[in-house]
Structure formats: structure tokens, C-alpha cells
Write an enzyme that holds these catalytic residues in place. Sequence first.
Site: not given
Length: 373
Positions: A100, A187, A234, A324
Amino acid sequence: MSKKLFSRYSLGALALPNRVVMAPMNRNRASDSHLAPTTMTARYYAQRASAGLIIAEGTPVSPQARGCARTPGIYSAAQIAGWQNVTRAVHREGGRIYLQLWHVGRVGHCSLRADGSPPVGPSTIGLQNDRVPILAGSRDPVLVPCDPPRALTTDEVKEIVGDFARAAGNAMAAGFDGVEIHAANGYLFDQFRCPYLNDRSDEYGGATRERWRFLLDTAAAVADTVGKERVGVRISPLGTAHEMQSDPAPLFTYGYLACQLDRLGIGYLHVYDQSGSWMHDPQSELLQHLRACYSKTMILCGGFDRQRAEAALRADSGDLIAFGKHFIANPDLVERLQIGASLNPWDSATIYKGGARGYIDYPSLEEEAVSET
């Protein structure tokens, strides 16, 4: 035929033995010297290689992209070498692994960069209450308020597009099977998407199309570098992490993005429901709309167990299911889900702390059986 969690799946040219994905999760275990993955990192991911696909943790694409202590990068030779050890270890165990790619934007602190530069974002609007971990001369990270961001210039935005493309090339050199662009969780790309934060008057601000331009330019550049089938994106629709506000028109905003990513031929769309709620409703208007707009592989993440995962696959809400925190505490999660074994609980105190404890010492079923004899 209904889809099954443990059935095979083809992600482009990559054959997955099951539809269980290990979601990207920061673990803050990079070396202090080079901010590179360590031998512990290689062991951590290799322990979890039975996942259909591992998406390794958020990895800064440049020194500017950093937002918290001890996150491994992908912009130096030492970091590439460290990640090579990780991918070799995973591949030796028969696994598949993406990286990622990450830029935190306004979420950060001046001390996280050697030049002491401030965080950057679409505007100068900063975070009011959020805190980030820095070392501040101590062995263990301490949480401090985020520093006010500086607004990126138009040319700097274009330079970051290049940073992502170079990072993607570095990831391929390190042996990854593909890359995921992190456009979720408040982000940098999510900040540009947000009309409350993005008050720009250049080509990256204004209408929805312009606010997504940064991400779409980046996705195109990364696809040109590594091949479109090897690229995922994502997103976190309706998410409020890092003081984000929900989009005022999520169906239009995220539907437009999904259609454009589909047009680019990007390999997968990874949709994260931070609340673990709307994603589990097969009648969710947003989920159905994303599915209709994006024709390729969709990964769903947020509050899944085996029952919910199977239900989502039966409803054709997605193609792969990401787990997760269960992967933190259960290196053999796929086997445990498959046979209905109990799951180890994760220790929240060690998720970001550093060291082997709470990282590579969670036992597998086999190790538990040996310890009981």
C-alpha cells in the site's frame, strides 16, 4: 454458483487460493536507522502467507509523505532491500503480497522529517484534536498534536504524482505482486476529495471531477509504471477518521470515481466501511451503486467475520473480503475461519508499540496444540 470464501479467484494474472485478504495495517516496526522493514517484518508477513492476498501496511512514498514514527518507506535503496526480504519470505511460503502506497497529507508533525518541514495538504486547514506518534528522543513513541499544514502548490501536486509512480516502480523492484494506492481514512487523496478541506482554485479544486483529478492522475501514472492489472485503490466512503466529514453527495462523488477507475482498467477497488455497518446491508444504495459503477474486482473491508463474509459473497456485494485486526492475532486466520476454530484476541497495547511482543508471537493452531502436549 454462489461464491465461497475459500474458493479460488483470479486477480488479473494472479491466482488466489482463497478470497480472504489481509487488510493493510500499520504496525510501526521499521528500523530507526533507515526506516526500513526488518527481519521481524519478514517473519510477520510470512506467518500470514495463507491469505489469498496480503496488502502490506501503508508505506510512505517519500520523506514528505510520513505521518507517524517507525513506518517503513519505499523511497530508498535500504527500504527496497528490506522489502525484498519480506516479499521473498512471503513467496517462499506460497503467498501473494501487494504494497500500500501512502501519503498522509496534513496528518503529521514537523519532527517526522529530517528537514523539519510541516505537513502538507490541499489547504492550510489543520486538525484540531488529532494526535500522531513521534519519537521525541524517547524509545517509545509519544502522541503529540498535528502541526498546521502548508498548502501544496500546483507543481508540488504533480511532483507527488511522480513520487507515487517511482514508489510503485520501487515496489516492483522489491518483488511485490502489485500496489494499492491509499485514498482512504482522511489521508492526502481523501483530503483533496473533501469539499470542506479543498478550497483550491487550480485544476485540483472545485467540482468533484477536479477534486478527484489528483488521485486519478496518480492512478494513471502508477498503472503506466507497473501495469493497470497490478494496481488497486482503497477508499473509505462515509468515513470520518482524522476529522473528516462525510461527503455531502457520496453516491455521485464515489460513483464518479468508481466509473473513472473502471475506465482506467485499475485492477481492484478496495472499499472500507470504517463503521462496519452499511457494508453489511446488501440493499445499501451506496454499495450497490459502487458495484454497478465498477466492473472489476471489488474488495470489501469493515467488521467482517466468516458469516458476514459468506453473506456478502452470496449477495455478490464484492469479490474478496479483507480482514484487519483478526489477522494481527491470528497468523493462520484462513485455517481458523475454515474449520470454525476460536480466534485469538488482539492486544491493543502492542499494535503500534514496537518489538516482537504482539507482533510475531501470536500462536498458530499448530503451535497451540504443541504447547498443550
